[in-house]
Design an enzyme around this catalytic site. Sequence first.
Site, short mmCIF file in Angstrom:
data_model
loop_
_atom_site.label_atom_id
_atom_site.label_comp_id
_atom_site.label_asym_id
_atom_site.label_seq_id
_atom_site.Cartn_x
_atom_site.Cartn_y
_atom_site.Cartn_z
N ASP A 198 29.84 74.30 138.61
CA ASP A 198 28.67 75.13 138.85
C ASP A 198 27.92 75.37 137.54
O ASP A 198 28.52 75.68 136.51
CB ASP A 198 29.14 76.47 139.45
CG ASP A 198 28.00 77.34 139.89
OD1 ASP A 198 27.20 76.90 140.73
OD2 ASP A 198 27.91 78.49 139.40
N GLU A 228 26.63 70.24 138.65
CA GLU A 228 25.45 70.68 139.39
C GLU A 228 24.28 70.75 138.42
O GLU A 228 24.01 71.76 137.79
CB GLU A 228 25.68 72.06 140.02
CG GLU A 228 24.49 72.54 140.84
CD GLU A 228 24.31 74.05 140.83
OE1 GLU A 228 23.46 74.54 141.57
OE2 GLU A 228 25.02 74.73 140.06
N ASP A 313 22.51 75.75 148.64
CA ASP A 313 21.44 76.27 147.81
C ASP A 313 20.05 75.92 148.31
O ASP A 313 19.05 76.31 147.70
CB ASP A 313 21.59 75.76 146.37
CG ASP A 313 22.68 76.49 145.61
OD1 ASP A 313 22.86 77.69 145.84
OD2 ASP A 313 23.35 75.85 144.78
#
Length: 478
Positions: A198, A228, A313
């Site tokens: 992340d 990410e 997301d």
Amino acid sequence: MRDAVFYQIFPDRFARSEELAKPANLEPWDSEPTIHGYKGGDLLGIAERLDHLVDLGITAIYLNPIFRSGSNHRYHTHDYYEVDPLLGGNDAFRQLLKACHDRGIRVVLDGVFNHASRGFFQFHDLLENGESSPWRDWFYIDAFPLHPYDDDEPANYAAWWGIRALPKFNTDNPEVREFLMRVAEYWAHQGIDGWRLDVPEEIKTQGFWEEFRDRVRAINPDLYIVGEIWADAGDYINDGTRFDATMNYKFTTAAIAFAVGTRVAASTQLDNPWYDISPPIDADGYGYRIQQLLDMYSTEARAANLNLLGSHDTARILSIASGDTTSVKLATLLLMTFPGTPSIYYGDEIGLDGGTDPGSRKAFPWDESEWDHDLYETTKSLIALRRDHPALRSTVIERVHPPHGQSGPMLSIFARGDASERILVAVNAGEDTELASLPLTEDTDEFELLWGTASVTIGENHARISVPPRSGAVWRVA
């Protein structure tokens, strides 16, 4: 990785096992999702539904965070060594991991190492003891007292995007660095197959990700590491010293802008400069953006990048397309025939809709009467097509039509593979039948239709291809 097909699961929303006791205050499974509410999905529920993934053709799953947390998405980590009790704890994870491995499905966990939470023990101790806390230097503290909840006062500590619930780790502190490395090593020892990292760009400590890679790869040389990174991730993945791949939002946005086009719902666009799903683009625009994308990455990175149409997301692809399933099918065709590793966000295969967070985090409807079975079968057939044809899993891709710089046409044709197997993929995102005339080599005289609807007429030295509106086709060329 080039042979894998991923399935992303938001654990609280996929499946709930009757084997696990749950607290009473859960939201109804079929109610609209909320920011703070829990549905009670768990890891045993996932294990009990693996047959669905096997039937679809899935070979790997990426789980949103599973560690103990005070949020339904679990990006607010309380304990990195304990699976959240609502998900079934560590024992449920061991059962899920074994069940997946028994079926040949690999498991990638979400690693949130840039920041912790207000409930993380070391930060909680800091709140209790202030400057006297032995963990003071684990975080970036400006002044005391800290204000983790009072928005009328300055927080006095660094947090991800200024969100007080997410205090940022001081990874320049060797104690913090070692703590996070040992977390990564621990779960590698437990048998996981990869880490999805992340917001890894937020960690600026020199050598952090190089050490991370060295240490987890010492335990499992095949462990997959994907970051990410929404923008160009070349600096992180091309030299092979940090990550293997990125979540390939560059592909996402190009595919949506082309295949969905004018149907993109305005409400699904994000306030994110790297999420440019509009304005619409034609076939030449798509080809240009794809070539830009390909030029960013090494051959190895192309093979490993995690390609997707949506995630937790973003809004769901069906809602992005304003409910138009044809757009979803065209985008899925692009996804399954592109170099790299395709990833399906749970529920997209059966037509689950949902806007931006929290709408995109609905509970999976296990009543099959609510499914779009035609979309499911289309997705399944495209996964099988990719599995059965090595050319579609190669890193070789060549733009065939339209010629560079020819704006207007909505028919995009790419060639995949090499001399051992050559595949043509055509997508007509327009409202009219589109034609293309392709030159033939002396030894090319056969177009075997593998998927879709289109016609080919073989001339003396060319093939004339006709693709109906809003459709696609795949051929083996020999």
